[in-house]
Design a protein around this motif. Structure first.
Motif, PDB file in Angstrom:
ATOM      1  N   GLY A  30      11.355 -11.519  -6.059  1.00 12.82           N
ATOM      2  CA  GLY A  30      10.005 -11.536  -6.593  1.00 12.82           C
ATOM      3  C   GLY A  30       8.956 -11.301  -5.529  1.00 12.82           C
ATOM      4  N   THR A  31       7.818 -10.772  -5.980  1.00 14.53           N
ATOM      5  CA  THR A  31       6.677 -10.555  -5.115  1.00 14.53           C
ATOM      6  C   THR A  31       5.392 -10.630  -5.932  1.00 14.53           C
ATOM      7  OG1 THR A  31       5.614  -9.050  -3.542  1.00 14.53           O
ATOM      8  CG2 THR A  31       6.810  -8.030  -5.363  1.00 14.53           C
ATOM      9  N   SER A  32       4.311 -11.034  -5.283  1.00 12.22           N
ATOM     10  CA  SER A  32       3.011 -11.040  -5.953  1.00 12.22           C
ATOM     11  C   SER A  32       2.371  -9.650  -5.902  1.00 12.22           C
ATOM     12  CB  SER A  32       2.080 -12.066  -5.301  1.00 12.22           C
ATOM     13  OG  SER A  32       1.901 -11.753  -3.935  1.00 12.22           O
ATOM     14  N   THR A  33       2.945  -8.766  -5.115  1.00 12.93           N
ATOM     15  CA  THR A  33       2.441  -7.401  -4.966  1.00 12.93           C
ATOM     16  C   THR A  33       2.717  -6.595  -6.236  1.00 12.93           C
ATOM     17  OG1 THR A  33       2.950  -7.574  -2.622  1.00 12.93           O
ATOM     18  CG2 THR A  33       2.567  -5.369  -3.467  1.00 12.93           C
ATOM     19  N   ASP A  34       1.832  -5.650  -6.555  1.00 14.99           N
ATOM     20  CA  ASP A  34       2.052  -4.820  -7.736  1.00 14.99           C
ATOM     21  C   ASP A  34       3.059  -3.706  -7.444  1.00 14.99           C
ATOM     22  OD1 ASP A  34       0.700  -2.438  -6.736  1.00 14.99           O
ATOM     23  OD2 ASP A  34      -1.199  -3.365  -7.276  1.00 14.99           O
ATOM     24  N   ALA A  35       3.577  -3.079  -8.500  1.00 18.30           N
ATOM     25  CA  ALA A  35       4.629  -2.071  -8.381  1.00 18.30           C
ATOM     26  C   ALA A  35       4.211  -0.908  -7.490  1.00 18.30           C
ATOM     27  CB  ALA A  35       5.042  -1.568  -9.764  1.00 18.30           C
ATOM     28  N   PHE A  36       2.981  -0.425  -7.627  1.00 21.52           N
ATOM     29  CA  PHE A  36       2.508   0.728  -6.866  1.00 21.52           C
ATOM     30  C   PHE A  36       2.603   0.464  -5.358  1.00 21.52           C
ATOM     31  CE2 PHE A  36      -0.755   3.368  -4.908  1.00 21.52           C
ATOM     32  CZ  PHE A  36      -0.428   4.612  -5.425  1.00 21.52           C
ATOM     33  N   GLN A  37       2.164  -0.710  -4.943  1.00 29.05           N
ATOM     34  CA  GLN A  37       2.206  -1.053  -3.522  1.00 29.05           C
ATOM     35  C   GLN A  37       3.636  -1.257  -3.038  1.00 29.05           C
ATOM     36  OE1 GLN A  37      -0.434  -4.393  -3.107  1.00 29.05           O
ATOM     37  NE2 GLN A  37      -2.254  -3.131  -3.255  1.00 29.05           N
ATOM     38  N   VAL A  38       4.476  -1.891  -3.846  1.00 27.75           N
ATOM     39  CA  VAL A  38       5.878  -2.098  -3.476  1.00 27.75           C
ATOM     40  C   VAL A  38       6.563  -0.747  -3.271  1.00 27.75           C
ATOM     41  CG1 VAL A  38       8.134  -2.937  -4.290  1.00 27.75           C
ATOM     42  CG2 VAL A  38       6.100  -4.369  -4.538  1.00 27.75           C
ATOM     43  N   ILE A  39       6.339   0.180  -4.182  1.00 28.48           N
ATOM     44  CA  ILE A  39       6.949   1.502  -4.080  1.00 28.48           C
ATOM     45  C   ILE A  39       6.500   2.203  -2.799  1.00 28.48           C
ATOM     46  CG2 ILE A  39       7.053   3.798  -5.130  1.00 28.48           C
ATOM     47  CD1 ILE A  39       6.649   2.235  -7.843  1.00 28.48           C
ATOM     48  N   GLY A  40       5.221   2.127  -2.489  1.00 26.58           N
ATOM     49  CA  GLY A  40       4.711   2.736  -1.261  1.00 26.58           C
ATOM     50  C   GLY A  40       5.362   2.150  -0.021  1.00 26.58           C
ATOM     51  N   LYS A  41       5.498   0.836   0.016  1.00 27.86           N
ATOM     52  CA  LYS A  41       6.129   0.174   1.166  1.00 27.86           C
ATOM     53  C   LYS A  41       7.593   0.578   1.285  1.00 27.86           C
ATOM     54  CE  LYS A  41       3.018  -3.792   1.129  1.00 27.86           C
ATOM     55  NZ  LYS A  41       2.881  -5.229   0.899  1.00 27.86           N
ATOM     56  N   LEU A  42       8.300   0.623   0.166  1.00 27.41           N
ATOM     57  CA  LEU A  42       9.708   1.029   0.195  1.00 27.41           C
ATOM     58  C   LEU A  42       9.853   2.480   0.659  1.00 27.41           C
ATOM     59  CD1 LEU A  42      10.976  -0.646  -3.086  1.00 27.41           C
ATOM     60  CD2 LEU A  42      11.589  -1.291  -0.739  1.00 27.41           C
ATOM     61  N   TYR A  43       8.962   3.324   0.214  1.00 31.68           N
ATOM     62  CA  TYR A  43       8.994   4.727   0.620  1.00 31.68           C
ATOM     63  C   TYR A  43       8.805   4.854   2.135  1.00 31.68           C
ATOM     64  CZ  TYR A  43       8.170   9.737   0.602  1.00 31.68           C
ATOM     65  OH  TYR A  43       8.259  11.079   0.849  1.00 31.68           O
TER      66      TYR A  43
END
Length: 117
Positions: free
Chosen positions: A93-106
């Motif tokens: 889990g994370t409090s971060t939204d999907a858009f930001q998580v995807i950017g970080k993973l990328y």
């Protein structure tokens, strides 16, 4: 890259599957549409979703996903976590939204993320 590296880097909360964080991540998939995950996610993918109900566990298991990240601070109920532990499926889990998580993973080198939200 291993799931444990992502947990540390993104400071994810581990809700279930603590013993299975050594899984290799082959890519990522983001969707809140369960049929989309069944159709398009690949084995070893990390699933990013807003969904948190019991049905996410069998879908992730049948697709042989490496884990699930629940975004936007959503919590998972006890029944879902019990099923996830039974199926050896890490739910994070994370409090971060999907858009930001995807950017970080990328930026971490995780490729193959599609968004069908």
């Amino acid at each position: 890259m291993k799931l444990t590296d992502i947990v540390k880097s993104l400071e994810l909360e581990v809700f279930s599957g603590h013993r299975f964080l050594d899984r290799e991540i082959t890519g990522g998939y983001v969707s809140d549409i369960l049929s989309s995950v069944l159709t398009h996610a690949q084995p070893g993918n990390l699933w990013i979703t807003y969904q948190r109900h019991l049905n996410i566990v069998p879908i992730a298991s049948v697709k042989e996903l490496s884990g699930i990240i629940i975004v936007s601070g959503r919590k998972v109920d006890k029944e879902t976590l019990e099923k996830a532990n039974e199926e050896k499926m890490p739910i994070l889990g994370t409090s971060t939204d999907a858009f930001q998580v995807i950017g970080k993973l990328y930026r971490m080198g995780i490729k193959g993320i599609n968004e069908n939200v």
